[in-house]
Structure formats: C-alpha cells, structure tokens
Enzyme design. Structure first.
Site, PDB file in Angstrom:
ATOM      1  N   ASP A  64      -1.355  -0.783   6.396  1.00  0.00           N
ATOM      2  CA  ASP A  64      -2.208  -0.044   7.062  1.00  0.00           C
ATOM      3  C   ASP A  64      -3.821   0.314   7.433  1.00  0.00           C
ATOM      4  OD1 ASP A  64      -2.497   1.603   5.873  1.00  0.00           O
ATOM      5  OD2 ASP A  64      -2.902   3.463   6.904  1.00  0.00           O
TER       6      ASP A  64
ATOM      7  N   ASP B 197       0.299  -1.086  -0.116  1.00  0.00           N
ATOM      8  CA  ASP B 197       0.061  -0.020  -0.082  1.00  0.00           C
ATOM      9  C   ASP B 197       0.944   1.507  -0.350  1.00  0.00           C
ATOM     10  OD1 ASP B 197      -2.076   1.709   0.566  1.00  0.00           O
ATOM     11  OD2 ASP B 197      -1.534   2.019   2.418  1.00  0.00           O
TER      12      ASP B 197
ATOM     13  N   ASP C 236      -0.235   5.037   0.699  1.00  0.00           N
ATOM     14  CA  ASP C 236      -0.367   6.458   2.162  1.00  0.00           C
ATOM     15  C   ASP C 236      -0.279   5.259   3.559  1.00  0.00           C
ATOM     16  OD1 ASP C 236      -1.002   8.284  -0.276  1.00  0.00           O
ATOM     17  OD2 ASP C 236      -2.874   8.581  -0.247  1.00  0.00           O
TER      18      ASP C 236
HETATM   19 MG   LIG Z   1      -3.470   2.865   3.768  1.00  0.00          MG
END
Ligand SMILES: [Mg+2]
Length: 268
Positions: free
Chosen positions: A217, A9, A11
């Site tokens: 995250d 991922d 961000d």
């Molecule tokens: Mg993310």
C-alpha cells in the site's frame, strides 16, 4: 490453477490501517494456505509481531521481517538443503541485514559524537514505550523485540546534531529511515525486494513455473512490488493510491484488506 506465492505487506494491506485487525482477509488467507498457496508476510514488523499474526490466522509459510532484514524459513519447508545464516526456534534464518547488537553499538557511537538527543527502544522501559506507542505492554514488547534494527521513538529529530548522527550512521553502512512518527536505524542491505527474490528463487528451485504475486500500500513496498511477476497496489483510507510506479503494477480500487481480497480473488 497456476502455482503462485503471495508476498504481502501487513499494515494497511493485509491488516487494517487503523485498528490492525485481519478480519477481512483471514478467511481467504486460510483458504489459500489450505490449497497450497503460500502467503508470505513481508513487512517492517518484527519476528514476534509477525508470529502473533501467523498464529492468529494460521499461516505456515516463511516470512520476511524488519523491512527485508531476514527471511525466516520453517525447518524442512523445502525438500532440499538451503544455505542459512542462523537458526531461531524451528526456523532457518537467511540474513540480509545487520544484527541489532551491531546497530546499537554504531548508534551509541554516532549519538556520542554528534550529541543528538534521541532515544530508541533499547533506552526506554516497556512502560514508557507502551505509552508512546499507545499499545498494551504485550504488543509493545513484540514491537520492541527487534533482531535487525532499532527504532528511535523519542527526542528531537529536526536538529543539526540529528543530521550529523544520521551521516555518521550512513558511513557505518546503516540508514536512518523516517517513518510516519518514528525513525528506523537499519542496515543499507536490508531490502524487501531482495528478500522476496531470494525466497522466490527457492520456490522456483522446487517448482520452476512458480509465479510471484506482491501486494502493498505504500512507498516502502516499492522494492517488493518491483520484484514480483504480478504486483498489486491497494488503496489508502480515503480511497487514494500512493504515487508508485512499477512494471505491470495493478492499482486495486479498494482500500487495504478489501483491496487485498479483491486482487487475490481475481487471481484464483
Ligand atoms: Mg503498509
């Protein structure tokens, strides 16, 4: 070293949650690419947004855009011919999602029928978009250049009409996902997990023992983390983990990019 592919991922994972910088991870990513470990971006970001980071960091691996809508594979990347749906620049594109033209058409119809007053990138000028996103015009342009989705960034999303619109989109095979601030209209078939599996099958055709590593995250990374051999969850700012369950999931005790570095160094 075992053969591994890293699916990540962006961000809050590879790049900083708040200022979008990649200083913490860039050196290690370059090193990985240098020793032949592909770093595959797999994020909600668009082709142009990912191109910006790929170029800045120096990543050559394939990448997965718009929440698993499409896999972009550099031409001649694999030493065999692959099936693909379209071609953009030097990339063969394997599509899981629906193209934006279709999405805009369905959205227009659903808005008319429901009376929902919400507006997406396609309805607004770049000045207004950049004001709302609080990004400069170039970055706003990269975010607004979507191939397989539309983002609703303005208007009231708590009304009955909005719910009706969402239901109509569902019927048309689309989903309207609530993000932090905005909603994304995207095909139900777009899927980070499926995209990762598809791409990893190609790697395994080349190297049967190739191991997949995944890093994320947030809840929207769950399909990605459930689809890899070695999933890692990094912390959110404030040192906490999103409440996710996946087989063999390793919770890394460090925030975002710092957690990324810690997890990957542990693998090498
Ligand atoms: Mg993310």
């Amino acid at each position: 070293m075992e053969n591994i592919v890293i699916y990540t991922d962006l961000d809050g994972t590879l790049i900083d949650f708040e200022d979008y910088s990649f200083e913490v991870t860039a050196t290690l990513v370059r090193k990985l690419e240098g020793i032949g470990v592909p770093v595959v971006f797999c994020s909600s970001k668009t082709r142009e947004e990912q191109a910006y980071y790929r170029e800045a960091i120096g990543v050559k691996a394939p990448f997965i855009t718009e929440n698993g809508s499409a896999i972009f594979i550099p031409q001649d990347y694999f030493p065999f011919t692959i099936e693909f749906d379209s071609q953009i620049d030097d990339y063969l594109v394997v599509e899981l999602g629906t193209n934006r033209e279709n999405i805009l058409k369905e959205l227009e119809e659903a808005r008319k029928k429901s009376g929902a007053k919400v507006f997406g990138y396609a309805d607004l000028g770049i000045d207004e978009i950049s004001q709302i996103l609080k990004l400069d015009k170039k970055a706003s342009q990269r975010a607004a250049t979507r191939d397989y989705s539309e983002t609703l960034i303005k208007g009231d999303k708590s009304t009955k009409a909005f719910k009706e619109m969402t239901a109509l989109l569902e019927k048309a095979g689309l989903q309207c996902n609530a993000g932090g601030k905005f909603h994304t209209v995207i095909s139900k078939k777009s899927d980070k997990g499926k995209a990762v599996k598809k791409l990893h099958q190609l790697y395994k055709r080349q190297f049967p023992k190739m191991i997949s590593v995944g890093l994320g995250d947030s809840a929207n990374d769950l399909p990605l983390l459930q689809s890899v051999d070695r999933p890692f969850l990094v912390q959110k700012p404030g040192n906490w983990w999103d409440d996710l369950q996946a087989p063999n999931l390793v919770k890394v005790p460090a925030i975002g990019p710092k957690g990324w570095v810690e997890a990957v160094k542990g693998l090498l």
